[in-house]
Enzyme design. Structure first.
Site, short mmCIF file in Angstrom:
data_model
loop_
_atom_site.label_atom_id
_atom_site.label_comp_id
_atom_site.label_asym_id
_atom_site.label_seq_id
_atom_site.Cartn_x
_atom_site.Cartn_y
_atom_site.Cartn_z
N LYS A 163 0.83 -1.21 0.00
CA LYS A 163 0.00 0.00 0.00
C LYS A 163 0.86 1.26 0.00
O LYS A 163 0.54 2.25 -0.66
CB LYS A 163 -0.94 0.01 1.20
CG LYS A 163 -1.83 1.25 1.31
CD LYS A 163 -2.74 1.42 0.08
CE LYS A 163 -3.51 2.73 0.10
NZ LYS A 163 -4.58 2.77 1.11
N LYS A 186 0.01 11.62 5.55
CA LYS A 186 0.33 10.57 6.52
C LYS A 186 0.90 9.34 5.84
O LYS A 186 1.90 8.76 6.28
CB LYS A 186 -0.93 10.23 7.33
CG LYS A 186 -0.77 9.13 8.35
CD LYS A 186 -1.19 7.75 7.82
CE LYS A 186 -2.66 7.69 7.49
NZ LYS A 186 -3.07 6.32 7.04
#
Length: 301
Positions: free
Chosen positions: A175, A243
């Site tokens: 990811k 983030k």
């Protein structure tokens, strides 16, 4: 793990978790949800799901627990807290963490779950809000093979491409790579649009032909025309992509991998957030390119 036999708890019913829960209900699963704010709970109930007043209540009778939360500390708190999943779920419960968190935290959760008899897989998703609504998410799964196979029917209800990519933490590592590619692609599409507008090109026509060649991409297809219209309604917020790129750069440094373009786009995303645009869609990188180019926001009249 069939709809007639599995009760699914979904913790986190936001932009991604809400549509995923709705698709599980459509697939026939008995879904109970928990969210800190009430509106998503009401939407879940309207779709045929059930509301829980706490994480503990949501997971107590669940066969499968899905978490879709903003960041690593959120997942750790929900999984490991006294009112959390591992303290209240039954032994043998399958925890599918669909959040995007640090790979080392995913491995830590798997170890903690094993100690409590909870089976854990990390299963972050890609596809944004449209993919969540349409049930076409790409899901990269890390964990033990048997647990991944048990999770597959659940994941099939919310995604189209489900791939077991390795042991615990591997899903989060893939990811991170996904977020690197997406951020870089958005930045280049943004630069291309500002470049085309500066030369007075018919940008709708330009995007049409670009999409048909080697420059074509899912980012161009899904974000291009909204970027032309300066519509930055969040499908995936700048603050969350910032983030994620922090996770990427830390993991790259840990592995001794140099990512010069990735590091640059991470700084651009951080700058956009620092300027107060963290709540916009990540395609708002376009506005930063405009400012760096000394151009006012919006296409030329």
């Amino acid at each position: 793990m069939t709809p007639s036999s599995a009760k699914v708890a979904v913790i986190g019913l936001g932009i991604m978790g809400g549509p995923m829960a709705a698709n599980l209900i459509k697939a026939g699963y008995d879904v109970v949800g928990y969210n800190r704010s009430p509106d998503p709970i009401r939407r879940l109930q309207d779709a045929g799901g059930h509301a829980a007043g706490s994480v503990a209540e949501a997971v107590r009778e669940a066969d499968v627990v899905i978490t879709m939360l903003p960041d690593s500390p959120d997942v750790e708190a929900v999984a490991l807290g006294e009112d959390g999943i591992y303290a209240n779920a039954r032994e043998g419960t399958l925890h599918i963490d669909a959040s995007t968190i640090r790979p080392d935290i995913a491995r830590r959760l798997a170890e903690a779950g094993r100690d409590r008899g909870i089976r854990v897989v990390d299963a972050p998703v890609s596809g944004g809000e449209p993919g969540a609504v349409e049930g076409t998410l790409s899901i990269m799964v890390g964990g033990d093979a048997a647990d991944v196979e048990d999770a597959r029917p659940i994941l099939d209800a919310v995604g189209r491409t489900i791939v077991h990519v390795g042991p615990h933490g591997a899903g989060q590592t893939v990811k991170a790579a996904n977020q690197l590619i997406v951020a870089g692609n958005i930045e280049l599409v943004a630069e291309a649009i500002v470049f085309l507008e500066a030369h007075g090109v018919d940008t709708d026509a330009a995007l049409q032909v670009l999409a048909g060649g080697l420059a074509g991409s899912t980012v161009l297809d899904r974000k291009g025309h909204a970027m032309l219209a300066r519509d930055f309604t969040p499908g995936f917020r700048v603050e969350l992509h910032d983030k994620d790129l922090g996770i990427l750069t830390a993991a790259a440094r840990e592995a001794g991998v140099v990512i010069p373009l990735g590091a640059l786009v991470a700084q651009l995303m951080a700058s956009l957030k620092a300027q107060g645009d963290g709540g916009l869609d990540h395609s708002a990188l376009l506005t930063l390119v405009e400012r760096l180019s000394g151009r006012s926001s919006g296409p030329p009249s």
